[in-house]
Design a protein around this motif. Structure first.
Motif, mmCIF file in Angstrom:
data_model
loop_
_atom_site.group_PDB
_atom_site.id
_atom_site.type_symbol
_atom_site.label_atom_id
_atom_site.label_comp_id
_atom_site.label_asym_id
_atom_site.label_seq_id
_atom_site.Cartn_x
_atom_site.Cartn_y
_atom_site.Cartn_z
ATOM 1 N N GLU A 78 -6.046 -10.067 -1.203
ATOM 2 C CA GLU A 78 -5.218 -9.309 -0.267
ATOM 3 C C GLU A 78 -4.320 -8.319 -0.997
ATOM 4 O O GLU A 78 -4.242 -7.139 -0.622
ATOM 5 N N GLN A 79 -3.656 -8.771 -2.061
ATOM 6 C CA GLN A 79 -2.776 -7.880 -2.813
ATOM 7 C C GLN A 79 -3.584 -6.824 -3.571
ATOM 8 O O GLN A 79 -3.181 -5.660 -3.676
ATOM 9 N N ALA A 80 -4.743 -7.215 -4.087
ATOM 10 C CA ALA A 80 -5.602 -6.259 -4.787
ATOM 11 C C ALA A 80 -6.076 -5.164 -3.842
ATOM 12 O O ALA A 80 -6.083 -3.970 -4.182
ATOM 13 N N ARG A 81 -6.457 -5.554 -2.635
ATOM 14 C CA ARG A 81 -6.910 -4.555 -1.657
ATOM 15 C C ARG A 81 -5.771 -3.610 -1.268
ATOM 16 O O ARG A 81 -5.978 -2.415 -1.081
ATOM 17 N N ALA A 82 -4.559 -4.151 -1.186
ATOM 18 C CA ALA A 82 -3.413 -3.308 -0.844
ATOM 19 C C ALA A 82 -3.163 -2.268 -1.931
ATOM 20 O O ALA A 82 -2.839 -1.109 -1.638
ATOM 21 N N VAL A 83 -3.309 -2.664 -3.194
ATOM 22 C CA VAL A 83 -3.143 -1.710 -4.288
ATOM 23 C C VAL A 83 -4.224 -0.642 -4.228
ATOM 24 O O VAL A 83 -3.941 0.565 -4.352
ATOM 25 N N THR B 271 0.832 -1.208 0.000
ATOM 26 C CA THR B 271 0.000 0.000 0.000
ATOM 27 C C THR B 271 0.864 1.254 0.000
ATOM 28 O O THR B 271 0.645 2.186 -0.788
ATOM 29 N N ALA B 272 1.858 1.286 0.879
ATOM 30 C CA ALA B 272 2.733 2.456 0.966
ATOM 31 C C ALA B 272 3.533 2.634 -0.328
ATOM 32 O O ALA B 272 3.726 3.769 -0.799
ATOM 33 N N GLU B 273 3.992 1.543 -0.914
ATOM 34 C CA GLU B 273 4.814 1.643 -2.119
ATOM 35 C C GLU B 273 3.994 2.085 -3.330
ATOM 36 O O GLU B 273 4.496 2.801 -4.198
ATOM 37 N N VAL B 274 2.734 1.658 -3.406
ATOM 38 C CA VAL B 274 1.865 2.123 -4.484
ATOM 39 C C VAL B 274 1.630 3.621 -4.365
ATOM 40 O O VAL B 274 1.755 4.375 -5.340
#
Length: 251
Positions: free
Chosen positions: A124-129, A85-88
């Protein structure tokens, strides 16, 4: 009249090395997915592409990825959700600086490579993005594969979810992309690419199996790192317009 956006991955260089013909592709496409430094790109490249895009009226998109310069963002990685999330958000923010300096702004977000494919099914990865996009700008559209978890979660978060198709990539019967390492994954015959482009704008494509599948798309991706990419992009645009499809940015 049917309309579609043409997007291409641009700014995929680093230092003195350049992969894409950014200036010439920007004379054809309507949206530019600009590498934000994690899979390719650096500050001078990002600034240059933003200036070129702004001068031509091309929309600028942040092409976010896993932190993987050596693997060009195409290697599978397991990144903790909070970190992703932070890196996106970080990547979007970096590109926004150069977009604003060029008199425009980041207009949308598109994941790249392994991240793009991961967020088709990985919740999980989609939600983080999605959380990263919201953190950076809760109004930004998200570009992704039709039916993906990414677009579903983006829509639920109030972000415009924009469906994308690929004229030069093969599809499975389920509407997902055939992995690059498999035979037939890349469509290299220019005539077939042109035919598929018009078909995708009209709502359908033939899968690798030969089965015709429905495919709704508001944007069509043209890969900028393939040989003859600029000429092919021009031919695709000409074919679309000749068939009565209006080519225009979605954002």
């Amino acid at each position: 009249m049917t309309s579609i956006d043409l997007n291409a991955d641009l700014g995929e260089g680093f230092g003195r090395w350049r992969l894409t013909d950014d200036e010439r592709l920007l004379s054809v496409v309507t949206s530019a997915n600009v590498a934000c430094g994690f899979h390719a790109g650096d500050a001078p490249t990002m600034r240059r592409v933003c200036e070129l895009a702004a001068a031509r009226g091309v929309r600028i998109g942040a092409q976010v990825s896993y932190r993987d310069l050596a693997g060009f963002g195409r290697r599978a990685m397991d990144v903790p959700p909070a970190e992703l999330t932070a890196e996106v958000a970080y990547q979007i923010g970096a590109l926004e600086v150069f977009a604003r300096a060029a008199g425009t702004r980041v207009a949308y977000v598109k994941p790249h490579g392994a991240l793009y494919n991961r967020v088709v099914r990985d919740e999980e990865q989609a939600r983080a993005v999605v959380d990263g996009v919201v953190l950076a700008d809760p109004t930004l559209p998200v570009l992704g594969l039709p039916g993906s978890r990414l677009l579903d979660l983006a829509a639920k978060a109030g972000l415009p979810a924009v469906e994308e198709a690929f004229a030069d990539r093969a599809y499975t019967d389920e509407g997902t992309l055939v992995p690059r390492g498999e035979e037939g994954a890349l469509v290299t015959d220019p005539g077939v690419v042109l035919e598929r482009s018009v078909g995708l704008a009209r709502g359908g494509v033939v899968a690798l199996s030969g089965r015709r599948i429905g495919m709704r798309a508001r944007s069509l991706c043209l890969h900028g790192d393939t040989p003859g990419a600029v000429d092919l992009a021009r031919r695709v645009r000409d074919a679309l317009e000749a068939s009565g499809v209006r080519v225009e940015a979605f954002a």
